[in-house]
Structure formats: structure tokens, C-alpha cells
Design a protein around this motif. Structure first.
Motif, PDB file in Angstrom:
ATOM      1  N   LEU A 155       1.483   4.483  -9.393  1.00  0.00           N
ATOM      2  CA  LEU A 155       0.442   4.298  -8.370  1.00  0.00           C
ATOM      3  C   LEU A 155      -0.892   3.949  -9.016  1.00  0.00           C
ATOM      4  CD1 LEU A 155       0.094   4.549  -5.249  1.00  0.00           C
ATOM      5  CD2 LEU A 155      -0.703   6.883  -5.646  1.00  0.00           C
ATOM      6  N   SER A 156      -1.145   4.510 -10.197  1.00  0.00           N
ATOM      7  CA  SER A 156      -2.394   4.235 -10.911  1.00  0.00           C
ATOM      8  C   SER A 156      -2.432   2.809 -11.462  1.00  0.00           C
ATOM      9  CB  SER A 156      -2.585   5.227 -12.059  1.00  0.00           C
ATOM     10  OG  SER A 156      -1.640   5.004 -13.090  1.00  0.00           O
ATOM     11  N   SER A 158      -0.262   0.153  -9.947  1.00  0.00           N
ATOM     12  CA  SER A 158      -0.013  -0.749  -8.819  1.00  0.00           C
ATOM     13  C   SER A 158       0.198   0.084  -7.568  1.00  0.00           C
ATOM     14  CB  SER A 158       1.234  -1.610  -9.099  1.00  0.00           C
ATOM     15  OG  SER A 158       1.662  -2.253  -7.914  1.00  0.00           O
ATOM     16  N   VAL A 159      -0.671  -0.076  -6.591  1.00  0.00           N
ATOM     17  CA  VAL A 159      -0.569   0.702  -5.358  1.00  0.00           C
ATOM     18  C   VAL A 159       0.753   0.430  -4.655  1.00  0.00           C
ATOM     19  CG1 VAL A 159      -1.532   1.076  -3.054  1.00  0.00           C
ATOM     20  CG2 VAL A 159      -3.061   0.824  -5.018  1.00  0.00           C
ATOM     21  N   GLU A 160       1.141  -0.833  -4.593  1.00  0.00           N
ATOM     22  CA  GLU A 160       2.377  -1.192  -3.884  1.00  0.00           C
ATOM     23  C   GLU A 160       3.593  -0.540  -4.536  1.00  0.00           C
ATOM     24  OE1 GLU A 160       4.709  -5.131  -2.107  1.00  0.00           O
ATOM     25  OE2 GLU A 160       2.937  -5.367  -3.390  1.00  0.00           O
ATOM     26  N   VAL A 163       3.564   3.290  -4.045  1.00  0.00           N
ATOM     27  CA  VAL A 163       3.944   3.690  -2.689  1.00  0.00           C
ATOM     28  C   VAL A 163       5.467   3.615  -2.520  1.00  0.00           C
ATOM     29  CG1 VAL A 163       3.849   3.028  -0.250  1.00  0.00           C
ATOM     30  CG2 VAL A 163       1.750   3.111  -1.610  1.00  0.00           C
TER      31      VAL A 163
END
Length: 205
Positions: A155-156, A158-160, A163
């Protein structure tokens, strides 16, 4: 978006091939869902029918994940689709149409997915999970800790991707819900892997 949907669908199709059921039918000539915890996964098959059957089941789950991800990557050559394919395999493994939506808990599937997506982070978090398994003598909490650590790390970056892995963690937690309840109420099954290793090495008799 189309590639992501296709990746999930391909993953789901491969996820439907339950290794435990194939091992049960062609090797054990037994239905693993009718023994032990009833879970068609590595832990239950290994606990009820022995290590060889458990290893065969685990290898099958690892292989189907590798094949699904390899196929999608060969078609699209997009790294992020590894995560989407892994999501599909997890959904297919946990809720397979071929087994009336009664599947496993996807620990082996996620181990392979994380290592293929981010080898270094995957191996490090797996080692942490192995350490926790040895210390806690438990097979429920360590896999969830492993996935949470991996998910927050990704997550740190790449948000996608992060998630997607958090969604997968949520699916695993749902499948582990009874085991989580048993753990926190003091009824969880204890598995002393250090004792097993020492016994295998002849340190203990």
C-alpha cells in the motif's frame, strides 16, 4: 479495466481446481471434506491423511496459482495484473463453483502470489509468519499477520495494489473466522512445529 477483469476471471477459473479434492479422489480415494475440519486445504489434508497428501495438496495449490499468473503475465506483461490474478485465484479457491462454493483458506495461494508479485517482501513476511507459527504454535494468526504486513507494505508503494491485497486479506479473515474465534476464546488448535522438526531430526525421541 478489461485486462484486470480478465485477469480476475482467469484466476477464478484456475482457483476452482481444488487440489485437495483431486488428491482425495485419485490418491486417497476419500472425500477430505468429510474428515477433520472439513476444509479442503493443505492443513486439514495433512493432519488427517498424512504429510505426503498434505504436501501434494500444497504443491497443487502453488502450481495452479503459478500457472494462472504465468498465463496472464504472458498475455499482458503487466506487473499489477499479478495481484488481480491472485485475487481471482483466491476467490476461486475459497468459493469454488465446482465444489458448491465450499473451498479452502488460500494460504498457499497467497504465499505464491505475494512471492511472484514482490519476491523480497513476500519472502520476508513469510519468514515472519513462520517465526510466529513456531512461537505461537498456531496456524491461524500468522497467515493473517503475514498478509496484513505485506498488504500495508505494498500500500505504501501502490495504493491500487495495496487495496487488492487488503481485499484478499479480508477474504482470508472471513474464511478463518471460526479459527479466529477459537484462538481468542482459548480453543484454538496448537501446532508445535519446532517439536516436529526436532523429532524429525532425531533430537527428540
Amino acid at each position: 479495466m478489461e485486462a484486470k477483469i480478465i485477469a480476475v476471471l482467469i484466476g477464478y477459473i484456475f482457483g476452482n481446481f481444488m487440489s485437495a479434492m483431486f488428491v482425495g479422489k485419485f490418491y486417497l480415494h476419500q472425500d477430505p471434506t468429510k474428515f477433520g475440519s472439513g476444509n479442503p486445504g493443505t492443513a486439514n489434508v495433512g493432519a488427517v491423511f498424512g504429510k505426503k497428501a498434505g504436501i501434494m495438496t500444497c504443491v497443487g495449490d502453488l502450481l495452479k496459482t503459478l500457472l494462472a499468473i504465468g498465463l496472464v503475465y504472458a498475455i499482458y506483461r503487466q506487473h499489477l495484473l499479478i495481484a488481480y490474478t491472485g485475487l481471482g485465484v483466491v476467490i476461486g479457491h475459497c468459493f469454488p463453483i465446482m465444489n458448491h462454493f465450499k473451498g479452502g483458506k488460500a494460504v498457499a495461494v497467497m504465499a505464491m502470489t505475494t512471492v511472484l508479485y514482490d519476491t523480497k517482501a513476500g519472502l520476508i513476511t513469510l519468514l515472519i509468519a513462520l517465526f510466529l507459527t513456531a512461537v505461537m504454535q498456531n496456524l491461524t494468526i500468522p497467515p493473517l499477520v503475514f498478509m496484513l504486513l505485506f498488504s500495508f507494505y505494498e500500500l505504501s508503494k501502490s495504493v491500487e495494489a495495496g487495496v487488492i491485497f487488503l481485499i484478499i486479506t479480508g477474504i482470508m479473515a472471513y474464511k478463518f473466522k471460526k479459527d479466529i474465534y477459537d484462538f481468542f476464546t482459548g480453543h484454538g488448535k496448537r501446532v508445535d512445529i519446532l517439536y516436529s522438526i526436532k523429532k524429525k531430526l532425531g533430537i527428540l525421541k
